[in-house]
Motif scaffolding. Structure first.
Motif, mmCIF file in Angstrom:
data_model
loop_
_atom_site.group_PDB
_atom_site.id
_atom_site.type_symbol
_atom_site.label_atom_id
_atom_site.label_comp_id
_atom_site.label_asym_id
_atom_site.label_seq_id
_atom_site.Cartn_x
_atom_site.Cartn_y
_atom_site.Cartn_z
ATOM 1 N N GLU A 48 0.568 -0.988 0.179
ATOM 2 C CA GLU A 48 -0.295 -0.063 -0.128
ATOM 3 C C GLU A 48 0.725 1.116 -0.158
ATOM 4 N N ARG A 49 2.226 1.130 0.893
ATOM 5 C CA ARG A 49 2.387 2.425 0.714
ATOM 6 C C ARG A 49 3.723 3.085 -0.797
ATOM 7 N N GLU A 50 3.516 1.803 -1.114
ATOM 8 C CA GLU A 50 4.749 1.747 -1.911
ATOM 9 C C GLU A 50 3.410 2.287 -3.723
ATOM 10 N N LYS A 51 2.200 1.444 -3.360
ATOM 11 C CA LYS A 51 1.386 1.957 -4.335
ATOM 12 C C LYS A 51 0.724 3.762 -4.544
ATOM 13 N N ASN A 52 1.269 4.332 -3.055
ATOM 14 C CA ASN A 52 0.417 5.680 -2.748
ATOM 15 C C ASN A 52 1.665 6.648 -3.108
ATOM 16 N N ALA A 63 2.704 9.858 -10.508
ATOM 17 C CA ALA A 63 2.512 9.901 -11.934
ATOM 18 C C ALA A 63 1.576 11.100 -12.122
ATOM 19 N N GLU A 64 0.808 11.543 -10.695
ATOM 20 C CA GLU A 64 -0.020 12.556 -10.375
ATOM 21 C C GLU A 64 0.622 13.555 -11.682
ATOM 22 N N GLU A 65 1.513 13.482 -10.767
ATOM 23 C CA GLU A 65 2.546 15.115 -11.157
ATOM 24 C C GLU A 65 2.942 14.886 -13.017
ATOM 25 N N SER A 66 2.456 14.141 -13.412
ATOM 26 C CA SER A 66 2.416 13.701 -14.793
ATOM 27 C C SER A 66 1.134 14.679 -15.871
ATOM 28 N N ALA A 113 -6.572 10.223 -15.875
ATOM 29 C CA ALA A 113 -6.601 9.447 -14.543
ATOM 30 C C ALA A 113 -6.524 7.992 -15.536
ATOM 31 N N ASP A 114 -6.917 7.791 -16.745
ATOM 32 C CA ASP A 114 -6.891 6.145 -16.738
ATOM 33 C C ASP A 114 -5.821 5.615 -17.357
ATOM 34 N N ILE A 115 -4.753 6.947 -17.942
ATOM 35 C CA ILE A 115 -3.534 6.722 -18.302
ATOM 36 C C ILE A 115 -2.387 6.489 -17.107
ATOM 37 N N ILE A 116 -2.988 7.617 -16.101
ATOM 38 C CA ILE A 116 -2.535 7.426 -14.454
ATOM 39 C C ILE A 116 -2.404 6.273 -13.878
ATOM 40 N N GLU A 117 -3.568 5.464 -14.163
ATOM 41 C CA GLU A 117 -3.328 4.416 -13.718
ATOM 42 C C GLU A 117 -2.436 2.892 -14.388
ATOM 43 N N THR A 126 -0.259 0.744 -12.467
ATOM 44 C CA THR A 126 0.321 -0.949 -12.060
ATOM 45 C C THR A 126 1.087 -1.131 -12.992
ATOM 46 N N GLY A 127 1.349 -0.591 -14.432
ATOM 47 C CA GLY A 127 2.906 -1.061 -14.938
ATOM 48 C C GLY A 127 3.673 -0.658 -13.427
ATOM 49 N N ARG A 128 4.755 0.321 -13.127
ATOM 50 C CA ARG A 128 5.870 0.463 -12.114
ATOM 51 C C ARG A 128 5.349 -0.600 -11.396
ATOM 52 N N LEU A 129 4.363 -1.115 -10.936
ATOM 53 C CA LEU A 129 3.935 -1.256 -9.434
ATOM 54 C C LEU A 129 4.983 -2.963 -9.785
ATOM 55 N N ARG A 130 4.387 -3.160 -10.728
ATOM 56 C CA ARG A 130 4.813 -4.342 -11.214
ATOM 57 C C ARG A 130 5.741 -5.265 -11.352
ATOM 58 N N LYS A 131 6.665 -3.893 -11.790
ATOM 59 C CA LYS A 131 8.673 -3.840 -12.085
ATOM 60 C C LYS A 131 8.553 -3.717 -10.759
ATOM 61 N N HIS A 132 8.449 -2.830 -9.763
ATOM 62 C CA HIS A 132 9.112 -3.244 -8.225
ATOM 63 C C HIS A 132 8.853 -4.012 -8.074
ATOM 64 N N LEU A 133 7.616 -4.763 -7.933
ATOM 65 C CA LEU A 133 7.390 -5.814 -7.603
ATOM 66 C C LEU A 133 8.889 -7.295 -8.051
ATOM 67 N N ALA A 134 9.053 -7.184 -9.152
ATOM 68 C CA ALA A 134 9.476 -7.969 -9.915
ATOM 69 C C ALA A 134 11.201 -7.984 -9.028
#
Length: 291
Positions: A200-204, A210-213, A217-221, A225-233
């Motif tokens: 949850e902390r990483e998602k936040n 992402a919101e700073e870009s 909203a759909d692109i931000i989501e 998702t992509g960055r979280l997947r990379k971080h988990l890997a």
């Protein structure tokens, strides 16, 4: 009473103390061997207590295993020189064997276990402190058991120890995975192993970035998702590229062998211990004066 060389030799063999210490103890006890042994033990305890406050961030991680069980033990000392000493390593290996035999992960209980000849591990530790002149501590131990599976054990340079338990696969694969864990130190096995609060902390964090870009909203989501997947890997064992073949992940390697990681332990000498900045020349002078 005349203190013979054979008497000094016998006392050395029974206590492991230095020749001059043995001779001095025999002189002070009028050649009474049992009294000399007690004298050396008391002397060893006093020296151990005196050195107990000194930082011990060097040392060794030792492994032992048999019958589907394995153990890692970290034993610390003050210098890399003592960590390579045969007396220190002999003590450390025996302690690992005892940890495996007793099955305990409690350091105090391990210290109370029998080392040899009716003496405890703690008593031998005190004798080793007196002999080698450094603070020596049993810091921690970790146990692993895998029913019907295999355990990979890997020690890197005496400083990093890893146990990996597999269901499926074989010992060679388990050791390769343990080697990977030693090299890349993944904090988690897989996504399910990552605590909810960490996720949850990483998602936040990723959401705020992402919101700073300023994108929709759909692109931000999708970015999150992509960055979280990379971080988990990056933080999970199964998501990382295998250290011996970066063209495949550890997860794919395990899948091809029909194997699953059911346990992972990694200990590194001195991790989490704050080391003191020291003057090497001053240390040498201090030891030369017998302090």
């Amino acid at each position: 009473m005349s203190i013979t060389a054979s008497l000094v030799k016998e006392l050395r063999e029974r206590t492991g103390a230095g020749m001059m210490e043995c001779k001095k103890a025999l002189v002070e006890t009028d050649g009474d061997l049992d009294a000399a042994i007690e004298h050396l033990r008391k002397s060893g305890l006093a020296k151990a207590d005196k050195k107990a406050g000194r930082v011990a961030a060097e040392g060794a991680v030792i492994d032992a295993g048999a019958d589907g069980k394995a153990v890692l033990v970290e034993i610390n000392c003050e210098t890399d020189f003592v960590a390579k000493d045969d007396n220190f390593l002999g003590f450390a290996n025996r302690v690992a064997e005892i940890a495996l035999e007793t099955g305990t992960e409690d350091v105090k209980a391990l210290g109370e276990a029998e080392f040899a000849d009716g003496e405890t591990v703690e008593a031998r530790r005190q004798q080793l402190v007196a002999k080698l002149g450094e603070n020596i501590q049993l810091r921690r131990t970790a146990q692993m058991g895998v029913d019907g599976g295999v355990i990979g054990r890997y020690i890197h340079g005496g400083r990093i120890g890893v146990l990996v338990g597999l269901q499926g696969g074989d010992e060679e694969l388990a050791r390769d995975i343990a080697m990977h864990v030693a090299a890349l130190n993944p904090p988690y096995v897989d996504e399910d192993d990552v605590p909810a609060e960490v996720l949850e902390r990483e998602k936040n964090i990723l959401k705020a970035q992402a919101e700073e870009s300023g994108k929709p909203a759909d692109i931000i989501e999708k970015m999150i998702t992509g960055r979280l997947r990379k971080h988990l890997a990056e933080i999970t064992l199964v998501g990382q590229p295998f250290v011996k073949d970066s063209d495949q992940t550890v997860g794919k390697l395990l899948k091809s062998a029909g194997a699953k990681v059911v346990g992972m332990v990694r200990l590194e000498v001195g991790e989490g211990i704050e080391k003191e900045e020291s003057d090497f020349a001053a240390e040498v002078m201090q030891q030369a004066r017998g302090n």
